[in-house]
Design a protein around this motif. Structure first.
Motif, PDB file in Angstrom:
ATOM      1  N   UNK A 207       0.791  -1.170   0.186  1.00  0.00           N
ATOM      2  CA  UNK A 207      -0.011  -0.218  -0.013  1.00  0.00           C
ATOM      3  C   UNK A 207       0.729   1.356   0.085  1.00  0.00           C
ATOM      4  N   UNK A 208       1.720   1.001   0.852  1.00  0.00           N
ATOM      5  CA  UNK A 208       2.944   1.910   1.307  1.00  0.00           C
ATOM      6  C   UNK A 208       3.588   3.001  -0.631  1.00  0.00           C
ATOM      7  N   UNK A 209       3.944   1.468  -0.993  1.00  0.00           N
ATOM      8  CA  UNK A 209       4.561   2.235  -2.292  1.00  0.00           C
ATOM      9  C   UNK A 209       3.223   2.574  -3.054  1.00  0.00           C
ATOM     10  N   UNK A 210       2.545   1.868  -3.614  1.00  0.00           N
ATOM     11  CA  UNK A 210       1.160   1.870  -4.709  1.00  0.00           C
ATOM     12  C   UNK A 210       1.107   3.464  -4.133  1.00  0.00           C
ATOM     13  N   UNK A 211       0.998   3.841  -3.191  1.00  0.00           N
ATOM     14  CA  UNK A 211       0.284   5.910  -2.644  1.00  0.00           C
ATOM     15  C   UNK A 211       0.997   5.821  -3.107  1.00  0.00           C
ATOM     16  N   UNK A 212       2.704   5.918  -3.556  1.00  0.00           N
ATOM     17  CA  UNK A 212       3.803   6.986  -3.376  1.00  0.00           C
ATOM     18  C   UNK A 212       4.274   6.927  -4.908  1.00  0.00           C
ATOM     19  N   UNK A 213       3.849   6.106  -5.653  1.00  0.00           N
ATOM     20  CA  UNK A 213       2.504   6.706  -7.205  1.00  0.00           C
ATOM     21  C   UNK A 213       2.568   7.455  -7.656  1.00  0.00           C
ATOM     22  N   UNK A 214       0.957   7.499  -7.010  1.00  0.00           N
ATOM     23  CA  UNK A 214       0.150   8.230  -6.990  1.00  0.00           C
ATOM     24  C   UNK A 214       0.028   9.457  -7.682  1.00  0.00           C
ATOM     25  N   UNK A 215       1.481  10.456  -7.544  1.00  0.00           N
ATOM     26  CA  UNK A 215       2.021  11.534  -7.976  1.00  0.00           C
ATOM     27  C   UNK A 215       2.813  12.446  -6.760  1.00  0.00           C
ATOM     28  N   UNK A 216       2.967  13.198  -6.495  1.00  0.00           N
ATOM     29  CA  UNK A 216       3.806  13.819  -6.384  1.00  0.00           C
ATOM     30  C   UNK A 216       2.882  15.162  -5.053  1.00  0.00           C
ATOM     31  N   UNK A 217       2.618  14.940  -4.155  1.00  0.00           N
ATOM     32  CA  UNK A 217       2.216  15.592  -2.900  1.00  0.00           C
ATOM     33  C   UNK A 217       2.162  17.153  -2.758  1.00  0.00           C
ATOM     34  N   UNK A 218       2.912  17.069  -2.746  1.00  0.00           N
ATOM     35  CA  UNK A 218       3.724  18.413  -2.576  1.00  0.00           C
ATOM     36  C   UNK A 218       3.061  19.570  -3.985  1.00  0.00           C
ATOM     37  N   UNK A 219       2.484  18.847  -4.759  1.00  0.00           N
ATOM     38  CA  UNK A 219       2.680  19.582  -6.626  1.00  0.00           C
ATOM     39  C   UNK A 219       1.268  19.873  -5.914  1.00  0.00           C
ATOM     40  N   UNK A 220       0.333  18.916  -5.410  1.00  0.00           N
ATOM     41  CA  UNK A 220      -1.078  18.967  -4.880  1.00  0.00           C
ATOM     42  C   UNK A 220      -1.105  20.186  -3.774  1.00  0.00           C
TER      43      UNK A 220
ATOM     44  N   UNK B  30       7.667  16.796   6.210  1.00  0.00           N
ATOM     45  CA  UNK B  30       7.000  15.844   5.916  1.00  0.00           C
ATOM     46  C   UNK B  30       7.944  14.274   5.795  1.00  0.00           C
ATOM     47  N   UNK B  31       8.801  14.032   5.459  1.00  0.00           N
ATOM     48  CA  UNK B  31       9.319  12.970   5.556  1.00  0.00           C
ATOM     49  C   UNK B  31       9.998  12.708   3.518  1.00  0.00           C
ATOM     50  N   UNK B  32       9.173  13.734   3.299  1.00  0.00           N
ATOM     51  CA  UNK B  32       9.418  12.971   1.537  1.00  0.00           C
ATOM     52  C   UNK B  32      10.643  12.663   1.001  1.00  0.00           C
ATOM     53  N   UNK B  33      11.785  13.677   1.613  1.00  0.00           N
ATOM     54  CA  UNK B  33      13.368  13.825   1.014  1.00  0.00           C
ATOM     55  C   UNK B  33      13.819  12.504   1.216  1.00  0.00           C
ATOM     56  N   UNK B  34      13.419  11.366   2.017  1.00  0.00           N
ATOM     57  CA  UNK B  34      14.295  10.345   2.001  1.00  0.00           C
ATOM     58  C   UNK B  34      13.360   9.069   1.169  1.00  0.00           C
ATOM     59  N   UNK B  35      14.424   8.860   1.444  1.00  0.00           N
ATOM     60  CA  UNK B  35      13.996   7.073   0.338  1.00  0.00           C
ATOM     61  C   UNK B  35      12.748   6.650   0.950  1.00  0.00           C
ATOM     62  N   UNK B  36      12.368   6.161  -0.190  1.00  0.00           N
ATOM     63  CA  UNK B  36      10.696   5.182  -0.395  1.00  0.00           C
ATOM     64  C   UNK B  36      11.286   4.335   0.974  1.00  0.00           C
ATOM     65  N   UNK B  37      12.392   3.458   1.347  1.00  0.00           N
ATOM     66  CA  UNK B  37      12.440   2.466   1.775  1.00  0.00           C
ATOM     67  C   UNK B  37      12.310   2.570   3.623  1.00  0.00           C
ATOM     68  N   UNK B  38      13.658   4.590   3.997  1.00  0.00           N
ATOM     69  CA  UNK B  38      13.590   5.007   5.283  1.00  0.00           C
ATOM     70  C   UNK B  38      12.311   5.055   5.040  1.00  0.00           C
ATOM     71  N   UNK B  39      11.500   5.852   4.986  1.00  0.00           N
ATOM     72  CA  UNK B  39      10.200   6.359   5.149  1.00  0.00           C
ATOM     73  C   UNK B  39       9.021   5.324   5.328  1.00  0.00           C
ATOM     74  N   UNK B  40       9.289   4.462   4.820  1.00  0.00           N
ATOM     75  CA  UNK B  40       8.141   3.051   5.160  1.00  0.00           C
ATOM     76  C   UNK B  40       9.074   2.725   6.444  1.00  0.00           C
ATOM     77  N   UNK B  41      10.238   2.453   6.910  1.00  0.00           N
ATOM     78  CA  UNK B  41      10.673   2.284   8.411  1.00  0.00           C
ATOM     79  C   UNK B  41       9.937   2.974   9.405  1.00  0.00           C
ATOM     80  N   UNK B  42      10.497   4.593   8.927  1.00  0.00           N
ATOM     81  CA  UNK B  42       9.925   4.904   9.347  1.00  0.00           C
ATOM     82  C   UNK B  42       8.571   5.591   9.802  1.00  0.00           C
ATOM     83  N   UNK B  43       7.561   5.101   8.599  1.00  0.00           N
ATOM     84  CA  UNK B  43       6.252   4.917   9.397  1.00  0.00           C
ATOM     85  C   UNK B  43       6.147   3.943   9.966  1.00  0.00           C
TER      86      UNK B  43
END
Length: 307
Positions: free
Chosen positions: A23-36, A55-68
């Motif tokens: 789910x985390x990976x699918x949500x992160x390919x929806x688009x750029x949340x900052x642009x929204x 919002x921690x979006x500058x980190x790699x996706x795997x690191x964002x997931x582990x933090x979350x």
């Protein structure tokens, strides 16, 4: 029984981790949340960098997931882009959807099982044909058509109900939305119960009970219904999570600010924290519901034993 429960709980850990990662990976390919967040105009680089860092979006996706995932176990589901904690949104949305789901499940159990038993015992008769045709119509009509039609007739034309549910969503106002939400599942429960009743009616143990001269109500409740309800309980148990997560259409029609409403807003605004947080809880609901279903098997059928 205790060992079985422990094993099932341990099995839920990799399932939960895999589902939330997907789910985390699918949500992160929806688009750029900052642009929204910046609306129609493009964000300037400084603002975009600040928001990504915040919002921690500058980190790699795997690191964002582990933090979350680490924060989830402390009850911290992050902060939505509007500044409100996601846990606060859950505290207001989940009670509403739980009440709506409870009403829907009640319709499934009471109406669906009752109609299934009646038609299963009277297979091939006019009442059986009528119920089969009615359930086929219900399954064929989309939920949004059923909801809008009932809202128009009962709420606007005849004035029997409020066309939209008030923000507090009292139980009385959730009866019609609960029926709309449960309509398709209710039809499936009716058909599943009917088929199961008709099959078990020809089984040896039911024939033996009838030959022994037991009262009809005892044959139905003690020997026929308990075995016939196993597939029905499986369907209803897995349907609980589906109803909670699939209430987006119903909640939009009746203006119910529950889980479906928050998920819709999160997807629309590309609010990844909100979407992932709510879906994470829904995954837990699915897992717990399936565990309870497995444990109910032994209650319905004493032949089932858990080593």
């Amino acid at each position: 029984m205790g060992g079985y429960v422990v094993r099932r709980l341990l099995q839920m850990v990799p399932v939960f981790a895999g589902a939330t990662l997907l789910i985390f990976l699918m949500v992160h390919v929806m688009g750029d949340p900052v642009a929204g967040l910046c609306g129609e105009r493009e964000c300037d680089p400084a603002t975009a960098a600040r928001l990504r860092r915040e919002f921690g979006l500058d980190q790699p996706v795997w690191q964002q997931y582990l933090t979350y995932l680490g924060n989830v176990f402390t009850g911290d589901f992050g902060t939505a882009f509007n500044g409100r904690p996601v846990a606060e949104l859950m505290a207001t949305a989940f009670p509403v959807t739980v009440r709506l789901t409870a009403v829907a499940v009640l319709f499934e159990v009471v109406v669906g099982v009752t109609l299934g038993v009646v038609t299963g015992l009277r297979r091939g008769r006019p009442v059986d044909t009528a119920v089969l045709l009615a359930t086929l119509v219900v399954i064929s009509v989309p939920t949004f058509v059923t909801g809008l039609l009932l809202q128009l007739l009962l709420g606007v034309e005849w004035g029997w109900i409020r066309p939209s549910v008030s923000p507090r969503a009292p139980l009385g106002e959730l009866i019609l939305p609960g029926l709309v939400l449960a309509a398709v599942s209710l039809a499936y429960v009716t058909r599943l119960t009917r088929t199961s009743i008709a099959e078990n009616l020809r089984s040896d143990h039911v024939r033996t009970a009838i030959a022994k001269g037991l009262p009809r109500h005892r044959v139905v409740t003690r020997h026929l219904l308990r075995n016939s309800l196993i597939p029905v309980v499986t369907f209803i148990g897995t349907d609980v999570g589906a109803l909670m997560g699939g209430a987006i259409v119903t909640e939009r029609i009746f203006n119910i600010q529950g889980v479906g409403y928050q998920l819709y807003q999160g997807i629309l605004r590309q609010n990844t924290q909100t979407v992932v947080g709510f879906v994470t809880v829904l995954v837990l609901v699915f897992l717990v519901a399936n565990l309870l279903v497995d444990l109910l098997y032994a209650v319905l059928d004493p032949r089932i034993r858990y080593a």
